[in-house]
Design a protein around this motif. Structure first.
Motif, PDB file in Angstrom:
ATOM      1  N   ASP A 124       0.798  -1.234   0.000  1.00  0.00           N
ATOM      2  CA  ASP A 124       0.000   0.000   0.000  1.00  0.00           C
ATOM      3  C   ASP A 124       0.825   1.277   0.000  1.00  0.00           C
ATOM      4  O   ASP A 124       0.278   2.367   0.113  1.00  0.00           O
ATOM      5  CB  ASP A 124      -0.897   0.028   1.244  1.00  0.00           C
ATOM      6  N   PHE A 182      -7.099   0.152  -4.523  1.00  0.00           N
ATOM      7  CA  PHE A 182      -6.365  -0.806  -5.356  1.00  0.00           C
ATOM      8  C   PHE A 182      -6.717  -2.214  -4.892  1.00  0.00           C
ATOM      9  O   PHE A 182      -6.742  -2.486  -3.684  1.00  0.00           O
ATOM     10  CB  PHE A 182      -4.857  -0.560  -5.262  1.00  0.00           C
ATOM     11  N   CYS A 183      -6.993  -3.072  -5.837  1.00  0.00           N
ATOM     12  CA  CYS A 183      -7.445  -4.429  -5.518  1.00  0.00           C
ATOM     13  C   CYS A 183      -6.395  -5.429  -5.988  1.00  0.00           C
ATOM     14  O   CYS A 183      -5.477  -5.072  -6.739  1.00  0.00           O
ATOM     15  CB  CYS A 183      -8.772  -4.703  -6.223  1.00  0.00           C
ATOM     16  N   SER A 184      -6.543  -6.671  -5.537  1.00  0.00           N
ATOM     17  CA  SER A 184      -5.710  -7.707  -6.142  1.00  0.00           C
ATOM     18  C   SER A 184      -5.990  -7.669  -7.630  1.00  0.00           C
ATOM     19  O   SER A 184      -7.119  -7.383  -8.041  1.00  0.00           O
ATOM     20  CB  SER A 184      -6.038  -9.068  -5.561  1.00  0.00           C
ATOM     21  N   ARG A 219      -1.244  -5.661  -4.642  1.00  0.00           N
ATOM     22  CA  ARG A 219      -2.001  -4.469  -5.039  1.00  0.00           C
ATOM     23  C   ARG A 219      -1.076  -3.298  -5.324  1.00  0.00           C
ATOM     24  O   ARG A 219      -1.538  -2.179  -5.523  1.00  0.00           O
ATOM     25  CB  ARG A 219      -3.013  -4.120  -3.946  1.00  0.00           C
TER      26      ARG A 219
END
Ligand SMILES: Cc1ncc(COP(=O)(O)O)c(C=O)c1O
Length: 397
Positions: free
Chosen positions: A46, A74-76, A266
């Motif tokens: 992050d 932000f996602c996988s 991410r």
């Protein structure tokens, strides 16, 4: 693309829409090379980094206005994980559990995303998925459920206090269904969906994983529909071919805690660098407008080469460079009273085109829709080659 024997293909699948600039476009390659030369860390969880800041700035500069004032998660890096995030965000923000979704919609293969997906095949071996999901009809050209009827069912489901559905946390929808067989949402249905979800306090999630970044002839497919979503799910094109997935959402929904949707991968810096360059290029070159023009040329061309009265081609439709040719068996009626979808014919055409050097996908009911999803940079001469190849394959059929 070229195969291992050196044969050349026009790729109308283009990473299932993840390659808006095609394979290894210099803009993408040099962005990745530059990031490597600058010795960026490859994965950063992050942590804010200049590369990430640039990506966020570039994306927010082109988002629809209300989302441009919003937040990003932000996602996988898969569309499915971003869909999971969107559903979790909506549930947390509304403190409700229900989700309304639409027949023919495709949202991914994880449990939550699959639960809101229309196709029943992948669900069959799994038993119950996520509870409190309600599938409503989506208006399509090929089913007898028209926009007016779908609108009335939607309004009944959301507003009749005896519909059996408690006010949902969210409604999730593709503005143009891709995997479901290329079905654009009619404007009146979009208007009703926006109005009804607003009235019931439900979060409207637009899944633009496939439509986003110019594919349908506008930067976002939601915009010309006036859908004005509260959450947009983005993946595929925004990474320029490298894995990247985000949700962008209105700030007032940001009621989940830190770590509510964590995940290791991410912080892929190369994908962010490729994504920034790709978004900038699409916007600078007006590739959305180019997609509209090339899509129209493709649809016109395909329509012209189908012999008059040849009714095995049930429909040719498109939104920008998301184009579908639906094959039907005109001698057989489905239980819904429309010509039966003919997956075999679509498969013959697909293989016939592959032999002749054009890669196309199939999708939709019974896999009967030949799907054309070429890179946004496709040129008129390539469109004409695609059309000619389709005509040759059709003659075989
Ligand atoms: C509209 C839409 N949503 C979600 C997904 C799932 O994305 P992924 O395959 O990256 O999980 C797809 C994939 O095709 C899609 O088209």
């Amino acid at each position: 693309v070229r195969d291992t024997d050196g044969r050349e293909y026009v790729d109308c699948l283009a990473g299932a829409g993840a390659l808006p600039l095609g394979h290894n476009h210099p803009v993408v390659v040099s962005a990745v090379e530059r990031a490597l030369r600058d010795d960026v860390p490859l994965t950063t969880l992050d942590l804010p980094t200049p590369t990430k800041d640039e990506f966020v700035e570039q994306l927010f500069a082109v988002l629809p206005p209300r989302l441009a004032e919003g937040r990003i998660q932000f996602c996988s890096p898969s569309g499915a994980d971003a869909v999971e995030a969107a559903l979790k965000l909506a549930k947390t923000a509304t403190r409700r559990s229900g989700v309304v979704t639409f027949g023919g919609g495709y949202h991914g293969m994880t449990h939550g995303a699959l639960a809101v997906t229309g196709a029943v095949g992948p669900k069959a071996p799994l038993g119950p998925l996520v509870a409190d999901v309600h599938h409503l009809p989506f208006p399509t050209a090929r089913t007898p459920i028209d926009s007016e009827l779908c609108t009335r069912v939607l309004q009944w489901a959301l507003h009749d206090d005896h519909s059996g559905i408690t006010p949902p946390a969210a409604a999730i929808v593709e503005p143009v269904q891709g995997e479901g067989g290329v079905h654009a949402m009619p404007e009146d249905f979009a208007h009703a969906l926006r109005t009804s979800t607003r009235t019931t306090g439900s979060v409207l999630i637009a899944d633009e994983v496939q439509t986003g970044l110019g594919r349908t002839g506008t930067l976002w497919a939601s915009t010309p529909l006036g859908l004005d979503p509260d959450v947009m799910v983005l993946s595929k094109a925004i990474g320029g071919g490298l894995p990247l997935a985000v949700i962008v959402y209105r700030a007032e929904l940001d009621l989940w805690g830190p770590g509510a949707h964590s995940g290791t991968f991410r912080g892929n810096q190369l994908a962010m660098a490729a994504g920034t360059a790709t978004i900038a290029h699409v916007v600078a070159e007006r590739l959305d407008e180019h997609a509209a023009a090339m899509g129209a040329r493709l649809v016109d061309g395909l329509r012209q080469v189908v012999p008059a009265g040849y009714d095995a081609v049930g429909d040719i439709r498109g939104s920008g460079l998301m184009v579908g040719v639906e094959m039907v068996d005109p001698d057989k009626l489905s239980p819904l009273g429309v010509p039966e979808a003919d997956g075999k014919a679509a498969s013959v055409l697909q293989h016939g085109m592959l032999r002749r050097g054009v890669i196309v996908e199939v999708g939709g009911r019974a896999e009967a829709v030949l799907r054309f999803l070429p890179p946004l940079i496709v040129e008129p001469a390539q469109i004409d080659r695609i059309v000619d190849t389709f005509a040759d394959a059709l003659r075989d059929l």
